[in-house]
Design a protein around this motif. Structure first.
Motif, short mmCIF file in Angstrom:
data_model
loop_
_atom_site.label_atom_id
_atom_site.label_comp_id
_atom_site.label_asym_id
_atom_site.label_seq_id
_atom_site.Cartn_x
_atom_site.Cartn_y
_atom_site.Cartn_z
N MET A 122 14.26 24.90 34.99
CA MET A 122 13.62 23.69 35.50
C MET A 122 12.43 24.18 36.32
SD MET A 122 15.30 20.75 37.89
CE MET A 122 16.92 21.32 37.52
N PHE A 177 15.02 28.55 42.31
CA PHE A 177 15.82 29.68 41.81
C PHE A 177 15.31 30.12 40.43
CE2 PHE A 177 18.38 26.73 44.38
CZ PHE A 177 18.49 27.52 45.52
N LYS A 221 15.78 17.24 35.32
CA LYS A 221 16.81 16.24 35.61
C LYS A 221 16.58 15.02 34.73
CE LYS A 221 17.61 17.79 40.32
NZ LYS A 221 18.93 18.40 40.07
N ARG A 281 20.16 20.51 28.13
CA ARG A 281 21.17 20.63 29.16
C ARG A 281 22.56 20.79 28.58
NH1 ARG A 281 21.04 18.63 34.66
NH2 ARG A 281 19.01 19.24 35.42
N GLU A 302 26.23 22.76 34.05
CA GLU A 302 24.79 22.47 34.01
C GLU A 302 24.18 23.00 35.30
OE1 GLU A 302 23.39 18.58 32.90
OE2 GLU A 302 25.02 18.33 31.46
N PRO A 362 18.80 28.52 37.10
CA PRO A 362 18.52 29.12 35.81
C PRO A 362 19.78 29.61 35.08
CG PRO A 362 18.17 30.74 37.53
CD PRO A 362 18.49 29.45 38.22
N LYS A 411 14.10 33.72 48.48
CA LYS A 411 14.59 32.37 48.18
C LYS A 411 13.90 31.34 49.07
CE LYS A 411 19.22 32.39 46.30
NZ LYS A 411 20.64 32.34 46.54
N1 LIG Z 1 22.80 29.94 43.40
C1 LIG Z 1 22.14 29.42 42.21
C2 LIG Z 1 21.63 28.05 42.54
C3 LIG Z 1 21.08 27.35 41.30
C4 LIG Z 1 20.88 25.87 41.53
O1 LIG Z 1 21.40 25.28 42.49
N2 LIG Z 1 20.11 25.24 40.63
C5 LIG Z 1 19.93 23.81 40.66
C6 LIG Z 1 18.47 23.46 40.36
S1 LIG Z 1 17.37 24.03 41.62
C7 LIG Z 1 20.73 23.17 39.59
O2 LIG Z 1 21.11 23.82 38.61
N3 LIG Z 1 21.03 21.88 39.72
C8 LIG Z 1 21.80 21.17 38.74
C9 LIG Z 1 20.99 20.19 38.01
O3 LIG Z 1 19.78 20.16 38.13
O4 LIG Z 1 21.60 19.44 37.27
C10 LIG Z 1 21.01 30.39 41.83
O5 LIG Z 1 20.46 31.08 42.69
O6 LIG Z 1 20.70 30.46 40.62
#
Ligand SMILES: N[C@@H](CCC(=O)N[C@@H](CS)C(=O)NCC(=O)O)C(=O)O
Length: 253
Positions: free
Chosen positions: A41, A46, A68, A74, A84, A87, A128
């Motif tokens: 995304m 991340f 989203k 997805r 889901e 990355p 981060k």
């Molecule tokens: N700890 C994970 C966090 C990844 C994360 O929270 N990604 C969010 C997007 S910023 C996500 O997948 N959200 C679920 C969604 O968008 O449906 C990493 O560093 O890769």
């Protein structure tokens, strides 16, 4: 959103994703690699960290946008990995797939870099925080899906992660859920840092050292990011605004 904003974003990201690091692969080795696959995304900090590392390692990658509300990729991530979350990296060269930006970045440097994660990349919490700040100023661009038509053939984009001109194009590709082969064209020598128009005028002997820059030069006579290639229509475009207008016209609904 304007260029100034994208410049601030890259600065908050400490311009990671600009310069190519020494890697552990020969040129032939790199050319034989299959492109990695990133379920991504654009507006996710991340995912940004992973794309930065891919630029620094000069690796090509197929980006599967998962904004989203997106309907296209997805569910594939859910089927492949069980959740889901983005990355999500798939490496067809090793059969590995994984979540978690930190694990992915460490994997990439281990597999395709010098082995060790470089010093600056070990400051993961700081990185981060800077990626989060860099994305906040983009105010939600590249996060939410827009209705679109899916291209038959894969588009190609020449870019590097920190390019403020490439950012809005990647955001639009993400919002429209258009998958694309990203040819990373990070910088490796002094001449790579000159402004493209000045370089073309005052340094006609420019001979880039990396394969994607060389290909761009021989195909178009100009090395500038972003450059979009659409095999569905035969279009090849420079200039981020023109590219986004084209994407909206061609694939937006
Ligand atoms: N700890 C994970 C966090 C990844 C994360 O929270 N990604 C969010 C997007 S910023 C996500 O997948 N959200 C679920 C969604 O968008 O449906 C990493 O560093 O890769």
């Amino acid at each position: 959103m304007g260029l100034a904003n994208a410049l601030i974003s890259s600065t908050l990201g400490f311009w990671r994703g600009t310069h190519i690091r020494e890697d552990g692969l020969s040129r032939e080795g790199k050319e034989q690699l299959q492109a990695l696959q990133l379920y991504d995304m654009e507006g996710c900090p991340f995912c940004r960290l992973v794309r930065e590392a891919l630029t620094e390692l000069d690796l090509d990658v197929v980006i599967y946008p998962c904004p989203k509300g997106g309907q296209r990729f997805r569910s594939r991530v859910l089927a492949l990995g069980g959740k889901e979350q983005f990355p999500f990296l798939v490496d067809p060269n090793t059969g590995r797939s994984m979540y978690e930006s930190r694990d992915i970045v460490e994997y990439l440097f281990r597999q395709y870099g010098q082995g060790e994660t470089p010093g600056i990349w070990r400051l993961f919490t700081l990185n981060k925080a800077s990626a989060i700040a860099a994305n906040i100023v983009r105010m939600g661009a590249g996060v939410f899906a827009r209705p679109s038509k899916r291209p038959d053939l894969m588009l190609e984009l020449y870019a590097f992660e920190s390019s403020p001109y490439a950012k809005p194009v990647r955001e639009r590709l993400c919002e429209l859920e258009i998958p694309y082969l990203l040819h990373n064209m990070g910088k490796s020598g002094l001449a790579d840092y000159m402004l493209p128009v000045l370089r073309r005028r005052f340094y006609p002997g420019y001979a880039p050292a990396t394969r994607n820059r060389q290909r761009l030069l021989s195909d178009t006579g100009l090395v500038m990011a972003p450059h979009l290639v659409d095999p569905n229509t035969g279009e090849r475009l420079y200039e981020s605004r023109q590219i986004n207008r084209y994407l909206n016209r061609q694939y937006g609904i």
